[in-house]
Design an enzyme around this catalytic site. Structure first.
Site, short mmCIF file in Angstrom:
data_model
loop_
_atom_site.label_atom_id
_atom_site.label_comp_id
_atom_site.label_asym_id
_atom_site.label_seq_id
_atom_site.Cartn_x
_atom_site.Cartn_y
_atom_site.Cartn_z
CB SER A 73 -0.95 -0.03 1.20
OG SER A 73 -1.89 1.01 1.14
CG HIS A 74 0.17 4.22 3.06
ND1 HIS A 74 -0.56 3.13 3.47
CD2 HIS A 74 0.52 4.88 4.20
CE1 HIS A 74 -0.65 3.13 4.80
NE2 HIS A 74 0.01 4.17 5.26
CE LYS B 265 -5.30 -6.19 -1.15
NZ LYS B 265 -5.94 -4.87 -1.05
#
Length: 548
Positions: free
Chosen positions: A148-149, A158
């Protein structure tokens, strides 16, 4: 924690991650499975870690990929697996590792035509559109390789189920247990191909994710309204996986879109530093978003997204970066009144740590609120079944249904949340920040804050297992306590912490899944002073139920 003196400025050369060193660590370091910190562990959004710390290495991905192959066999999932990756350096290495295992297990894998990156919501959309047309035995699932970030040196992996979204805890517990057993067994039961064998297998199928997703967008966003109004949109892909989607999108729908940064670099050297002085592609942070904020008055709406495009940052000309909670409240009110085919009894979802403004807006609309624990997986079933119109998180992630009330994605979708801001301006003539100020005038002004407090592993474990009876006090920050929650009212799932509410304020405390801290979320509808009092008393209350 104070603000780093270089926050909002570009990183210096000396602080950039050494990519060759990182890749060497991925292939050379081996996890010590006797240490919990180096085992496979699925948090709210997959397994994450760092190659440098032996928590995200080749062995982890070999084991997780084999565990997913075993799970698919156990569940008779026979369709192709949709595989996506973002632009983090470790994502490319993990992608190749995953391909070698999946194909060795006879699994057809669909990858982006011509190579490239594939955002999280695009994988979810592809799974769902595939499964609606096939028999259960031909159903598909997916993997998104992304942290993600998180900073450039991190990795993430995931698994998305046949319902398109993040797999639920029962599934991820199964996969993690199997993966750790494979690691403990020194990977002897892992099947894998060489690169030549992968290419010769005939199991890697090219799929045009860009066209498939972009062509369908008009069924979830009013693209013609945006085009007709001539909304000028600025886009900062922040070096992420959606970078090649914007031009086809603009061309197909006739939108005025300017991509302000076309650079992809695994060091993310073009990013301004976050509040702690680290590179973090957090589109909800005004420090990380400085590059786009400098250009805000050049556009009617400007948007940024994190590397896997499951988050959104909304910048309104004349105002700046919207608070994520504020945008969620505006999006819910707009969608409620501009999606006439949606059922009047449909639910709008929020997490327990999202703003109470959402509660007030949903109540004012006469709609149903569904409050769930942190983690987008709690929205998957409702979005999939079409019983939940919207699911959002305070960390700037959300998704919602198609115009006709059917499922769009069951994972967070930064594209549609970004485009929705342009639709709102096109249809109402007001940008989202202006509409939020109108909500404040009607429902009151919230003061919101999140802090991290140092905690031992033992304290985190106790906090995550608290019972309501552990809280004995009756007032908080000068008001009577109205509720104490350890389970979410929307689905009765355990919070993994505590939420205490009064008439005009609340706090929630939950242990971090990756750091030795617990997070406190606070909100007051009275004043900054009341928020400060909430913070002091919240810390004292939590301290009172934790061992020293």
């Amino acid at each position: 924690m104070g603000i780093h003196p270089r926050a909002g400025q570009l990183a210096e050369q000396s602080s950039l991650v050494n990519i060759p060193e990182l890749m060497t660590a991925y292939f050379m370091k081996k996890p010590d499975v006797s240490l919990s910190s180096q085992q496979v562990s699925f948090g709210t959004s997959g397994h994450r870690g760092s190659a440098f710390q032996s928590s995200f290495n080749e062995n982890h991905i070999l084991a997780i990929s084999q565990a997913i192959a075993d799970y698919r066999k156990d569940q008779s999932i026979g369709g192709p697996l949709y595989l996506g990756k973002d632009t983090h350096a470790l994502s490319e290495a993990a992608y190749q590792t995953a391909l070698s295992v999946l194909t060795a297990n006879g699994i057809r894998v669909r990858v982006q035509t011509g190579g490239g990156y594939t955002p999280t919501p695009v994988i979810s959309h592809a799974i769902l559109t595939h499964n609606i047309k096939v028999s259960p035995s031909d159903s598909s699932d997916g993997i998104v390789i992304t942290p993600s970030h998180n900073p450039p040196e991190d990795g993430g992996f995931k698994y998305n189920s046949i319902k398109g979204g993040p797999a639920d805890k029962e599934i991820t517990d199964w996969i993690a247990k199997r993966a750790n057993a494979l690691l403990a067994g020194e990977l002897v039961d892992v099947k894998f191909f060489s690169n030549n064998e992968v290419m010769a297998s005939g199991l890697v199928e090219e799929f045009d994710y860009i066209k498939h997703y972009v062509d369908d967008l008009e069924n979830v966003i009013d693209m013609s309204a945006i085009a007709k109004a001539g909304i000028k949109i600025g886009v900062d892909p922040m070096g992420g996986s959606g970078i090649h989607f914007w031009r086809p999108l603009a061309e197909k729908y006739g939108l005025d879109i300017t991509v302000v940064n076309n650079e992809v670099d695994p060091t993310f050297r073009f990013m301004s530093l976050d509040k702690d002085g680290r590179i973090r592609m957090d589109c909800s942070s005004p420090y990380s978003m400085q590059n786009l904020l400098k250009l805000k008055d050049n556009f009617d709406i400007a948007v940024g997204n994190d590397p896997d495009y499951d988050r959104h940052g909304i910048v309104c000309a004349g105002f700046g970066l919207m608070n994520p909670n504020a945008y969620l409240a505006v999006a819910i009110e707009y969608l409620s009144s501009h999606r006439p085919t949606w059922s009047k009894n449909i639910q709008f979802g929020k997490t327990l740590v999202s703003s109470g403004m959402i509660d007030r807006v949903v109540e004012g609309l006469g709609r149903q609120l569904c409050e769930v624990p942190v983690g987008f997986k709690w929205y998957v079933e409702g979005l999939f079944e079409g019983t939940m119109a919207f699911g959002g998180e305070e960390s700037a992630g959300a998704s919602f249904l198609r115009h006709d009330g059917s499922v769009w994605t069951t994972d967070k979708d930064g594209f549609i949340m970004a485009l929705l801001a342009a639709e709102i301006l096109a249809v109402t003539g007001k940008d989202p920040q202006t509409l939020y100020e109108e909500q404040v005038a009607k429902y009151g002004k919230p003061y919101y804050k999140r802090i991290d407090v140092v905690a031992t592993p033992e304290q985190k474990k106790i906090l995550g297992a608290l019972d309501k009876k552990d809280v004995t006090q009756t007032t908080l920050a000068g008001e009577e306590i109205a509720s104490v929650l350890t389970h979410a009212p929307g689905n009765n799932a355990a919070i993994g912490g505590l939420k205490v509410s009064t008439q005009n304020g609340w706090f929630a405390a939950r242990p971090s899944g990756t750091e030795n801290v617990y997070k406190i979320y606070l909100e007051s509808f009275i004043s900054e002073e009341h928020l400060a009092k909430l913070e002091t008393e919240a810390k004292a209350l939590v301290d009172s139920v934790l061992p020293a």
